[in-house]
Motif scaffolding. Structure first.
Motif, PDB file in Angstrom:
ATOM      1  N   ARG A  23       0.832  -1.206   0.000  1.00  0.00           N
ATOM      2  CA  ARG A  23       0.000   0.000   0.000  1.00  0.00           C
ATOM      3  C   ARG A  23       0.873   1.265   0.000  1.00  0.00           C
ATOM      4  O   ARG A  23       0.601   2.217  -0.712  1.00  0.00           O
ATOM      5  CB  ARG A  23      -0.940   0.007   1.190  1.00  0.00           C
ATOM      6  CG  ARG A  23      -1.899   1.179   1.183  1.00  0.00           C
ATOM      7  CD  ARG A  23      -2.930   1.037   2.258  1.00  0.00           C
ATOM      8  NE  ARG A  23      -3.633  -0.210   2.116  1.00  0.00           N
ATOM      9  CZ  ARG A  23      -4.910  -0.311   1.758  1.00  0.00           C
ATOM     10  NH1 ARG A  23      -5.604   0.767   1.542  1.00  0.00           N
ATOM     11  NH2 ARG A  23      -5.492  -1.478   1.646  1.00  0.00           N
ATOM     12  N   ASN A  34       0.926   4.197  -2.949  1.00  0.00           N
ATOM     13  CA  ASN A  34       0.796   5.641  -2.731  1.00  0.00           C
ATOM     14  C   ASN A  34       2.011   6.383  -3.283  1.00  0.00           C
ATOM     15  O   ASN A  34       1.880   7.455  -3.871  1.00  0.00           O
ATOM     16  CB  ASN A  34       0.619   5.941  -1.246  1.00  0.00           C
ATOM     17  CG  ASN A  34      -0.709   5.450  -0.731  1.00  0.00           C
ATOM     18  OD1 ASN A  34      -1.647   5.224  -1.482  1.00  0.00           O
ATOM     19  ND2 ASN A  34      -0.794   5.259   0.579  1.00  0.00           N
ATOM     20  N   THR A  52       2.088   9.269  -6.530  1.00  0.00           N
ATOM     21  CA  THR A  52       2.547  10.654  -6.388  1.00  0.00           C
ATOM     22  C   THR A  52       3.909  10.888  -7.031  1.00  0.00           C
ATOM     23  O   THR A  52       4.457  11.970  -6.938  1.00  0.00           O
ATOM     24  CB  THR A  52       2.635  11.047  -4.904  1.00  0.00           C
ATOM     25  OG1 THR A  52       3.555  10.179  -4.240  1.00  0.00           O
ATOM     26  CG2 THR A  52       1.275  10.962  -4.245  1.00  0.00           C
TER      27      THR A  52
END
Length: 159
Positions: free
Chosen positions: A150, A154, A158
């Motif tokens: 996870r 993320n 980004t």
């Protein structure tokens, strides 16, 4: 009084491990960091060398670890090699420390559980496990990837 209506969404069916056919669902899906190679070499003197290779968009990142072989030591070194490969991939943006590795027997299967910390993120601990019936060190490397999945998702979103 109106009853709520439910809306069903149809997704394309694929076999496990198959790539979905091109379409609107697959266009929005991002490329993932992939576990592409694992090597474990033990010398006659008991020294172990472990290499983990990760791949993303055609590029490869490597993590290495080595030391004296032991049942738990082999798992720790494999997990460390996976963490080093992740750090290489993140180019310094993410840094990890291995808190622990545990082999347990549950449900007539071998499980490897890994706990890792994220440096610079107060108190962030990640835990992952992998069902590793045949290759326990490889399972430890995959448990690291399961623990960090996870966070890496993320990071990629980004990047």
């Amino acid at each position: 009084n109106t009853a709520p209506t439910s809306r069903l969404m149809s997704l394309p069916r694929t076999e496990p491990g198959a790539t979905p056919a091109p379409g609107s669902q697959s266009l929005s899906r991002r490329e993932r960091l992939r576990f592409s190679e694992f090597s474990f070499t033990r010398s006659p003197s008991g020294h172990v060398s472990i290499n983990v290779e990760l791949e993303y968009e055609g590029q490869k990142w490597f993590g290495r670890s080595g030391g004296q072989s032991s049942p738990l030591g082999d798992l720790r070194m494999a997990a460390e090699a996976a963490l080093r490969a992740l750090e290489e991939f993140a180019e310094g943006a993410l840094s990890f420390e291995l808190i622990g590795v545990k082999h347990i027997r549950a449900f007539d299967s071998n499980l490897v559980i890994v706990s890792t910390g994220v440096r610079g993120s107060a108190g962030t601990r990640l835990v992952g496990c992998y069902l590793a019936d045949e290759d326990m060190p490889r399972g430890a490397a995959l448990a690291v990837l399961n623990a960090t999945n996870r966070l890496l998702g993320n990071y990629l979103a980004t990047r």
